[in-house]
Design an enzyme around this catalytic site. Structure first.
Site, PDB file in Angstrom:
ATOM      1  N   LYS A 142      -7.869   1.499  -3.237  1.00  0.00           N
ATOM      2  CA  LYS A 142      -7.564   1.088  -1.847  1.00  0.00           C
ATOM      3  C   LYS A 142      -7.741   2.269  -0.877  1.00  0.00           C
ATOM      4  O   LYS A 142      -8.369   2.132   0.184  1.00  0.00           O
ATOM      5  CB  LYS A 142      -6.123   0.567  -1.800  1.00  0.00           C
ATOM      6  CG  LYS A 142      -5.533   0.429  -0.416  1.00  0.00           C
ATOM      7  CD  LYS A 142      -5.686  -0.945   0.156  1.00  0.00           C
ATOM      8  CE  LYS A 142      -5.191  -0.982   1.585  1.00  0.00           C
ATOM      9  NZ  LYS A 142      -5.410  -2.240   2.236  1.00  0.00           N
ATOM     10  N   THR A 161       0.874  -1.171   0.000  1.00  0.00           N
ATOM     11  CA  THR A 161       0.000   0.000   0.000  1.00  0.00           C
ATOM     12  C   THR A 161       0.913   1.224   0.000  1.00  0.00           C
ATOM     13  O   THR A 161       1.654   1.436   0.966  1.00  0.00           O
ATOM     14  CB  THR A 161      -0.889   0.024   1.260  1.00  0.00           C
ATOM     15  OG1 THR A 161      -1.654  -1.187   1.288  1.00  0.00           O
ATOM     16  CG2 THR A 161      -1.836   1.216   1.226  1.00  0.00           C
ATOM     17  N   LYS A 165      -1.865   5.285   8.454  1.00  0.00           N
ATOM     18  CA  LYS A 165      -1.060   5.300   7.218  1.00  0.00           C
ATOM     19  C   LYS A 165      -1.964   5.493   5.995  1.00  0.00           C
ATOM     20  O   LYS A 165      -1.704   6.334   5.138  1.00  0.00           O
ATOM     21  CB  LYS A 165      -0.281   3.980   7.088  1.00  0.00           C
ATOM     22  CG  LYS A 165       0.428   3.834   5.746  1.00  0.00           C
ATOM     23  CD  LYS A 165       1.041   2.459   5.527  1.00  0.00           C
ATOM     24  CE  LYS A 165       1.519   2.344   4.075  1.00  0.00           C
ATOM     25  NZ  LYS A 165       2.175   1.071   3.766  1.00  0.00           N
TER      26      LYS A 165
HETATM   27  P1  NAD Z   1       6.195  -5.661   7.268  1.00  0.00           P
HETATM   28  O1  NAD Z   1       6.885  -4.490   7.855  1.00  0.00           O
HETATM   29  O2  NAD Z   1       5.918  -6.862   8.105  1.00  0.00           O
HETATM   30  O3  NAD Z   1       7.014  -6.165   5.965  1.00  0.00           O
HETATM   31  C1  NAD Z   1       7.743  -5.318   5.105  1.00  0.00           C
HETATM   32  C2  NAD Z   1       9.052  -6.026   4.796  1.00  0.00           C
HETATM   33  O4  NAD Z   1       9.791  -5.256   3.837  1.00  0.00           O
HETATM   34  C3  NAD Z   1       9.961  -6.174   6.027  1.00  0.00           C
HETATM   35  O5  NAD Z   1      10.256  -7.544   6.247  1.00  0.00           O
HETATM   36  C4  NAD Z   1      11.202  -5.363   5.655  1.00  0.00           C
HETATM   37  O6  NAD Z   1      12.409  -5.925   6.168  1.00  0.00           O
HETATM   38  C5  NAD Z   1      11.163  -5.425   4.147  1.00  0.00           C
HETATM   39  N1  NAD Z   1      11.948  -4.380   3.505  1.00  0.00           N
HETATM   40  C6  NAD Z   1      12.023  -3.072   3.840  1.00  0.00           C
HETATM   41  N2  NAD Z   1      12.858  -2.439   2.987  1.00  0.00           N
HETATM   42  C7  NAD Z   1      13.310  -3.361   2.108  1.00  0.00           C
HETATM   43  C8  NAD Z   1      14.179  -3.315   0.981  1.00  0.00           C
HETATM   44  N3  NAD Z   1      14.761  -2.179   0.607  1.00  0.00           N
HETATM   45  N4  NAD Z   1      14.413  -4.461   0.314  1.00  0.00           N
HETATM   46  C9  NAD Z   1      13.813  -5.618   0.688  1.00  0.00           C
HETATM   47  N5  NAD Z   1      12.976  -5.732   1.745  1.00  0.00           N
HETATM   48  C10 NAD Z   1      12.724  -4.601   2.432  1.00  0.00           C
HETATM   49  O7  NAD Z   1       4.837  -5.080   6.642  1.00  0.00           O
HETATM   50  P2  NAD Z   1       3.551  -5.921   6.174  1.00  0.00           P
HETATM   51  O8  NAD Z   1       2.544  -5.936   7.268  1.00  0.00           O
HETATM   52  O9  NAD Z   1       4.008  -7.189   5.524  1.00  0.00           O
HETATM   53  O10 NAD Z   1       2.953  -4.912   5.078  1.00  0.00           O
HETATM   54  C11 NAD Z   1       3.519  -4.815   3.782  1.00  0.00           C
HETATM   55  C12 NAD Z   1       2.651  -3.898   2.948  1.00  0.00           C
HETATM   56  O11 NAD Z   1       1.310  -4.411   2.906  1.00  0.00           O
HETATM   57  C13 NAD Z   1       2.532  -2.463   3.511  1.00  0.00           C
HETATM   58  O12 NAD Z   1       2.554  -1.559   2.436  1.00  0.00           O
HETATM   59  C14 NAD Z   1       1.189  -2.480   4.226  1.00  0.00           C
HETATM   60  O13 NAD Z   1       0.586  -1.199   4.287  1.00  0.00           O
HETATM   61  C15 NAD Z   1       0.406  -3.415   3.326  1.00  0.00           C
HETATM   62  N6  NAD Z   1      -0.737  -4.072   4.009  1.00  0.00           N
HETATM   63  C16 NAD Z   1      -0.567  -4.646   5.237  1.00  0.00           C
HETATM   64  C17 NAD Z   1      -1.654  -5.255   5.859  1.00  0.00           C
HETATM   65  C18 NAD Z   1      -1.508  -5.899   7.212  1.00  0.00           C
HETATM   66  O14 NAD Z   1      -2.533  -6.238   7.824  1.00  0.00           O
HETATM   67  N7  NAD Z   1      -0.292  -6.090   7.705  1.00  0.00           N
HETATM   68  C19 NAD Z   1      -2.899  -5.289   5.216  1.00  0.00           C
HETATM   69  C20 NAD Z   1      -3.032  -4.735   3.952  1.00  0.00           C
HETATM   70  C21 NAD Z   1      -1.929  -4.119   3.350  1.00  0.00           C
END
Ligand code: NAD
Length: 291
Positions: free
Chosen positions: A161, A86, A236
């Site tokens: 979204k 997102t 966010k």
């Molecule tokens: P998270 O923080 O658990 O995962 C993000 C991952 O990206 C981390 O493991 C981090 O180490 C990695 N990362 C950061 N920079 C990086 C780079 N340069 N290269 C490679 N890896 C890198 O977050 P999440 O909960 O998995 O969410 C991910 C996305 O999904 C976000 O944009 C969030 O808004 C969206 N989202 C999350 C949810 C939820 O319920 N968690 C629901 C819908 C959407």
């Protein structure tokens, strides 16, 4: 398909695992997370080498832009960059332009359904990009989710979204403040639910995710407001909707008010880490002139 998967956090790791279980050849990369059971590369560029589709699942638009700049030159000509993070609409559109100039196709497809949906393969995808790009990644949507809607050109997935989540933030606040008014008028919460859930005030916030403990279906309110969908993530998404509204000159006063309330809740009122429906006890503790 050969798939590179960048960003193996709470959402990305189970999504990548589902693709691998379905028989795809998945190579993952994350700067921090090293989940078990997935083939991992030592760099992002190595993970995307020879891939037909590269999926990114990252925290925000700045990180997405930096990762795109790193991986696009290493991707196979004609491959698809499918971003499921997102992020702001402007970053999604910038990444699509970067992809096009590198001879690649970009699809932005943020998800709803949360961590449970990612693990269970029941996410909903809202996608922006070309018909051809959408068609290429559709079989992957079928594995990771239960529904995918093609919303138009690049950036329109992110647009869908943040519009949806702006409605969700506003209706959750309206539902919570109405419960507190009902309390103060001596109206029983169960009676309030029975009326509103079958009357014109109904919404997903009331009917499917009722913020009052012990009332309506099981929801985070019944688990001491453990997320669920954390207030931080709602903040966010509301910030992204206001960034987009400013850029597009759209008048969104309710979205702006919802963002301001969630910002106070998360930053000043111990709302961080609580479910976004914990707005109900937040309102219940206050009087009309609490500031
Ligand atoms: P998270 O923080 O658990 O995962 C993000 C991952 O990206 C981390 O493991 C981090 O180490 C990695 N990362 C950061 N920079 C990086 C780079 N340069 N290269 C490679 N890896 C890198 O977050 P999440 O909960 O998995 O969410 C991910 C996305 O999904 C976000 O944009 C969030 O808004 C969206 N989202 C999350 C949810 C939820 O319920 N968690 C629901 C819908 C959407």
């Amino acid at each position: 398909m050969k798939i590179g998967f960048i960003g193996l956090g709470n959402m990305g790791a189970p999504m990548a695992a589902n693709l691998a279980s379905a028989g795809h050849d998945v190579v993952g990369f994350d700067t921090m997370a090293k989940p078990d059971g997935l083939t991992l590369a030592v760099t992002a560029a190595a993970a995307v080498e020879g891939a037909d589709v590269v999926i990114t699942m990252l925290p925000n638009g700045d990180i997405l832009r930096a990762v795109a700049a790193d991986i696009h030159p290493a991707m196979k000509a004609g491959a698809v960059h499918l971003d499921c993070s997102t992020v702001d609409v402007a970053s999604a559109r910038a990444v699509a332009e970067m992809a096009e100039s590198a001879g690649l196709t970009a699809v932005d497809a943020p998800v709803s359904g949360g961590i449970g949906g990612a693990a269970g393969g029941t996410l909903t995808f809202m996608a922006g990009g070309t018909e051809a790009g959408f068609a290429t990644v559709s079989p992957l949507f079928d594995i990771m989710g239960q529904k995918a809607v093609h919303c138009g050109p690049a950036g329109n997935g992110q647009a869908a979204k943040i519009c949806n989540n702006m409605i969700l933030g506003v209706t959750m606040i309206a539902t919570c403040e109405a419960f507190v008014l009902a309390d103060k008028l001596g109206l029983d919460r169960q009676a309030m639910f029975d009326v509103v859930s079958t009357s014109s005030g109904y919404s997903w916030s009331m009917n499917a995710y009722c913020p009052a403990p012990g009332v309506g279906p099981q929801s985070p309110a019944d688990n001491d407001y453990t997320p669920g969908f954390a207030a931080d993530l709602m903040l966010k998404d509301l910030r992204l909707s206001q960034m987009a509204a400013e850029a597009a000159d759209a008048d969104t006063p309710m979205g702006e008010a919802a963002m301001a309330l969630y910002q106070r809740f998360v930053e000043d009122e111990d709302g961080a880490g609580r479910d976004f429906s914990a707005m109900l006890p937040r309102f219940a503790d206050r009087g009309r002139n609490a500031g």
